[in-house]
Design a protein around this motif. Structure first.
Motif, PDB file in Angstrom:
ATOM      1  N   VAL A  35      -0.273  -0.464  -5.114  1.00 48.87           N
ATOM      2  CA  VAL A  35      -1.630  -0.587  -4.585  1.00 48.87           C
ATOM      3  C   VAL A  35      -2.602  -0.558  -5.753  1.00 48.87           C
ATOM      4  CG1 VAL A  35      -1.171   0.346  -2.280  1.00 48.87           C
ATOM      5  CG2 VAL A  35      -1.740   1.917  -4.152  1.00 48.87           C
ATOM      6  N   VAL A  36      -3.788  -1.112  -5.534  1.00 50.23           N
ATOM      7  CA  VAL A  36      -4.801  -1.200  -6.581  1.00 50.23           C
ATOM      8  C   VAL A  36      -6.147  -0.733  -6.038  1.00 50.23           C
ATOM      9  CG1 VAL A  36      -3.641  -3.127  -7.749  1.00 50.23           C
ATOM     10  CG2 VAL A  36      -5.375  -3.607  -6.017  1.00 50.23           C
ATOM     11  N   SER A  37      -6.996  -0.267  -6.950  1.00 52.84           N
ATOM     12  CA  SER A  37      -8.376   0.036  -6.569  1.00 52.84           C
ATOM     13  C   SER A  37      -9.290  -0.879  -7.375  1.00 52.84           C
ATOM     14  CB  SER A  37      -8.725   1.499  -6.828  1.00 52.84           C
ATOM     15  OG  SER A  37      -8.752   1.770  -8.213  1.00 52.84           O
ATOM     16  N   PHE A  45      -7.616   2.480  -2.276  1.00 51.63           N
ATOM     17  CA  PHE A  45      -6.526   1.645  -2.749  1.00 51.63           C
ATOM     18  C   PHE A  45      -6.075   0.648  -1.691  1.00 51.63           C
ATOM     19  CE2 PHE A  45      -6.671   4.869  -5.869  1.00 51.63           C
ATOM     20  CZ  PHE A  45      -6.121   4.321  -7.012  1.00 51.63           C
ATOM     21  N   TYR A  46      -5.845  -0.584  -2.145  1.00 53.07           N
ATOM     22  CA  TYR A  46      -5.507  -1.738  -1.314  1.00 53.07           C
ATOM     23  C   TYR A  46      -4.258  -2.406  -1.864  1.00 53.07           C
ATOM     24  CZ  TYR A  46     -10.601  -1.519  -0.692  1.00 53.07           C
ATOM     25  OH  TYR A  46     -11.886  -1.117  -0.450  1.00 53.07           O
ATOM     26  N   ALA A 124      -2.388  12.915  -1.275  1.00 53.61           N
ATOM     27  CA  ALA A 124      -3.551  13.555  -0.650  1.00 53.61           C
ATOM     28  C   ALA A 124      -4.840  13.041  -1.273  1.00 53.61           C
ATOM     29  CB  ALA A 124      -3.450  15.064  -0.835  1.00 53.61           C
ATOM     30  N   PRO A 125      -5.973  13.215  -0.573  1.00 53.91           N
ATOM     31  CA  PRO A 125      -7.270  12.830  -1.144  1.00 53.91           C
ATOM     32  C   PRO A 125      -7.469  13.499  -2.497  1.00 53.91           C
ATOM     33  CG  PRO A 125      -7.489  13.444   1.155  1.00 53.91           C
ATOM     34  CD  PRO A 125      -6.072  13.744   0.756  1.00 53.91           C
ATOM     35  N   PRO A 126      -8.190  12.880  -3.431  1.00 56.28           N
ATOM     36  CA  PRO A 126      -9.080  11.735  -3.252  1.00 56.28           C
ATOM     37  C   PRO A 126      -8.392  10.381  -3.264  1.00 56.28           C
ATOM     38  CG  PRO A 126      -9.213  12.452  -5.512  1.00 56.28           C
ATOM     39  CD  PRO A 126      -8.273  13.403  -4.802  1.00 56.28           C
ATOM     40  N   PHE A 127      -7.061  10.354  -3.341  1.00 58.58           N
ATOM     41  CA  PHE A 127      -6.334   9.093  -3.249  1.00 58.58           C
ATOM     42  C   PHE A 127      -6.377   8.636  -1.796  1.00 58.58           C
ATOM     43  CE2 PHE A 127      -2.570   6.547  -2.511  1.00 58.58           C
ATOM     44  CZ  PHE A 127      -2.569   5.700  -3.608  1.00 58.58           C
ATOM     45  N   THR A 128      -7.052   7.517  -1.529  1.00 63.46           N
ATOM     46  CA  THR A 128      -7.222   7.047  -0.157  1.00 63.46           C
ATOM     47  C   THR A 128      -6.701   5.631  -0.021  1.00 63.46           C
ATOM     48  OG1 THR A 128      -9.198   8.415   0.040  1.00 63.46           O
ATOM     49  CG2 THR A 128      -8.890   6.694   1.695  1.00 63.46           C
ATOM     50  N   VAL A 133      -3.469  -0.883   5.080  1.00 61.04           N
ATOM     51  CA  VAL A 133      -2.240  -0.590   4.333  1.00 61.04           C
ATOM     52  C   VAL A 133      -1.530   0.605   4.971  1.00 61.04           C
ATOM     53  CG1 VAL A 133      -1.278   0.104   2.101  1.00 61.04           C
ATOM     54  CG2 VAL A 133      -3.190  -1.514   2.190  1.00 61.04           C
ATOM     55  N   ARG A 134      -2.272   1.669   5.189  1.00 61.26           N
ATOM     56  CA  ARG A 134      -1.709   2.914   5.733  1.00 61.26           C
ATOM     57  C   ARG A 134      -1.140   2.724   7.138  1.00 61.26           C
ATOM     58  NH1 ARG A 134      -6.353   6.089   6.563  1.00 61.26           N
ATOM     59  NH2 ARG A 134      -6.316   5.156   8.630  1.00 61.26           N
TER      60      ARG A 134
END
Length: 146
Positions: A35-37, A45-46, A124-128, A133-134
């Protein structure tokens, strides 16, 4: 007269009721998804990919975007799914054509990409992760390797 102001529209911004069309790739390595931001939203992240340019089909758009954003070429490309969801940042309906692929090298952030990450979807956050995707892609890929 309606006094509400609307944000200016650009060629890249869908109108209020237009569908955002996106082509993306799911790359798995050792059970983890790439995934990338983007620099504009570094904590979100997408899947790598983006919007087709005029005349491009989904596969061509995904291939171009991956080369521009990650400096690698997708190989062994195969259709995975089409996701209909709300675009995370734009808040408009989105149709995302998702392919699976391997890469011809090691990806590295380029263009508008801020970071890349290999995820199993449990950080876990802050990784969203983007909801598409999720909620759609990760469940399809559960237990799968490329």
């Amino acid at each position: 007269m309606d006094d509400q102001r609307m944000a200016p529209q650009t060629d890249q911004t869908p109108r209020k009721h237009e569908e955002l069309v996106v082509a993306a790739v799911a790359v798995l390595r050792e059970g983890r998804l790439l995934v990338v931001s983007k620099k504009a939203a570094p904590d979100f992240f997408y899947l790598p990919g983006g919007k087709p340019e005029p005349g491009e089909n989904a596969r061509e758009a995904m291939t171009r975007e991956v080369r521009e954003e990650l400096g690698v070429r997708p190989l062994d490309v195969a259709p995975l799914t089409e996701v209909h969801a709300t675009a995370a940042l734009e808040g408009v309906p989105m149709r995302m054509t998702v392919f699976t692929a391997t890469l011809d090298g090691e990806p590295a952030p380029a263009a508008e990409i801020a970071a890349l990450h290999w995820t199993d979807g449990t950080e876990a956050p802050p990784f969203t992760l983007a909801p598409a995707v999720r909620d759609h892609v990760l469940p399809l890929l559960a237990g799968r390797t490329l």
